[in-house]
Design an enzyme around this catalytic site. Sequence first.
Site, PDB file in Angstrom:
ATOM      1  N   SER A  15       0.793  -1.233   0.000  1.00  0.00           N
ATOM      2  CA  SER A  15       0.000   0.000   0.000  1.00  0.00           C
ATOM      3  C   SER A  15       0.820   1.274   0.000  1.00  0.00           C
ATOM      4  CB  SER A  15      -0.937   0.005   1.209  1.00  0.00           C
ATOM      5  OG  SER A  15      -0.230  -0.294   2.406  1.00  0.00           O
ATOM      6  N   THR A  16       2.063   1.225  -0.455  1.00  0.00           N
ATOM      7  CA  THR A  16       2.875   2.444  -0.469  1.00  0.00           C
ATOM      8  C   THR A  16       2.615   3.301  -1.696  1.00  0.00           C
ATOM      9  OG1 THR A  16       4.730   1.259  -1.477  1.00  0.00           O
ATOM     10  CG2 THR A  16       4.701   1.414   0.937  1.00  0.00           C
ATOM     11  N   GLY A  18      -0.063   3.504  -5.635  1.00  0.00           N
ATOM     12  CA  GLY A  18      -1.077   2.913  -6.498  1.00  0.00           C
ATOM     13  C   GLY A  18      -2.420   2.686  -5.847  1.00  0.00           C
ATOM     14  N   ILE A  19      -3.101   1.628  -6.300  1.00  0.00           N
ATOM     15  CA  ILE A  19      -4.428   1.309  -5.788  1.00  0.00           C
ATOM     16  C   ILE A  19      -4.383   1.041  -4.292  1.00  0.00           C
ATOM     17  CG2 ILE A  19      -6.283  -0.410  -5.873  1.00  0.00           C
ATOM     18  CD1 ILE A  19      -5.742  -0.667  -8.884  1.00  0.00           C
ATOM     19  N   SER A 141      -8.598  -9.126 -10.494  1.00  0.00           N
ATOM     20  CA  SER A 141      -8.495  -8.357 -11.739  1.00  0.00           C
ATOM     21  C   SER A 141      -9.526  -8.868 -12.730  1.00  0.00           C
ATOM     22  CB  SER A 141      -7.095  -8.508 -12.337  1.00  0.00           C
ATOM     23  OG  SER A 141      -7.048  -8.035 -13.670  1.00  0.00           O
ATOM     24  N   TYR A 154      -0.154 -14.166 -15.022  1.00  0.00           N
ATOM     25  CA  TYR A 154      -0.841 -13.190 -14.173  1.00  0.00           C
ATOM     26  C   TYR A 154      -2.317 -13.554 -14.023  1.00  0.00           C
ATOM     27  CZ  TYR A 154      -3.052  -8.741 -12.918  1.00  0.00           C
ATOM     28  OH  TYR A 154      -3.816  -7.759 -12.321  1.00  0.00           O
TER      29      TYR A 154
END
Length: 264
Positions: A15-16, A18-19, A141, A154
């Site tokens: 969480s550093t 982006g989303i 995703s 992915y």
Amino acid sequence: MKIDLTSKTALVTGSTQGIGFAIARGLANAGASVVLNGLTKDEVDHAIERLQSELPTAEISGVVANVATAEGVAALKAAVPAVDILINNAGIYGQQDFFETPDDVWLRMYEINVMGGVRTARAYLQGMAERGWGRVVFISSESALNVPVDMLHYATTKTANLTVSRGLAKRMAGTGVTVNAVLPGPTLSDGLQALLKEEQEKSGLSMEETAAAFVVAHRPTSLIRRAASMEEVANLVIYLSSPQASATTGAALRVDGGVVDTVA
């Protein structure tokens, strides 16, 4: 609807930026005590400073831990023994042809994208059940359903996220703990911006316009014809983390702009 997460502790992995950072911001803005997570002290410290500057009264802390390893999750659990809200956001992606993707790339992606969430869920869900309340969200995703041919490794991990989240929701039935998955589509994240930076500079268009052109070209089934903002993705996650979402569990909820062409 006013979402109030006062007295709740939320952990957002990866969480550093982006989303993940957008989700952390939304949770903190709703009153939660938020634990940021990243791979290096500099990244975590910078993210804490940034979020604290935006929300001066918020309760923000951080833990350096690699959730792709058992040792990393053990360190995370030691630093943060209990949480009410767990957002399994940490993940990586990459484009590579199937025949050029060796085992080590598949395994690394699986360790981060799948086992990271498995390990953190194993660390925290039983405590949530004992307290009679909890929220868990796996960030999957649209590629879990709309499989891109150049990202099979992915997409496989993101489909696994759906299986794990649905199975855990059934495992936690009747405990007051909900488990759901969120499926973002093309999102104007730090990663997408980096991917499109050269194209944006050549075109002279704004980043939003460049991203919209990318979506039209590469995700032609999109109904919004643009990339979602990180805040739009975070909004759904914040709702699922709230008391108001108590009847939503075991669900795979899309915030994909309609990319996945299905009625369900």
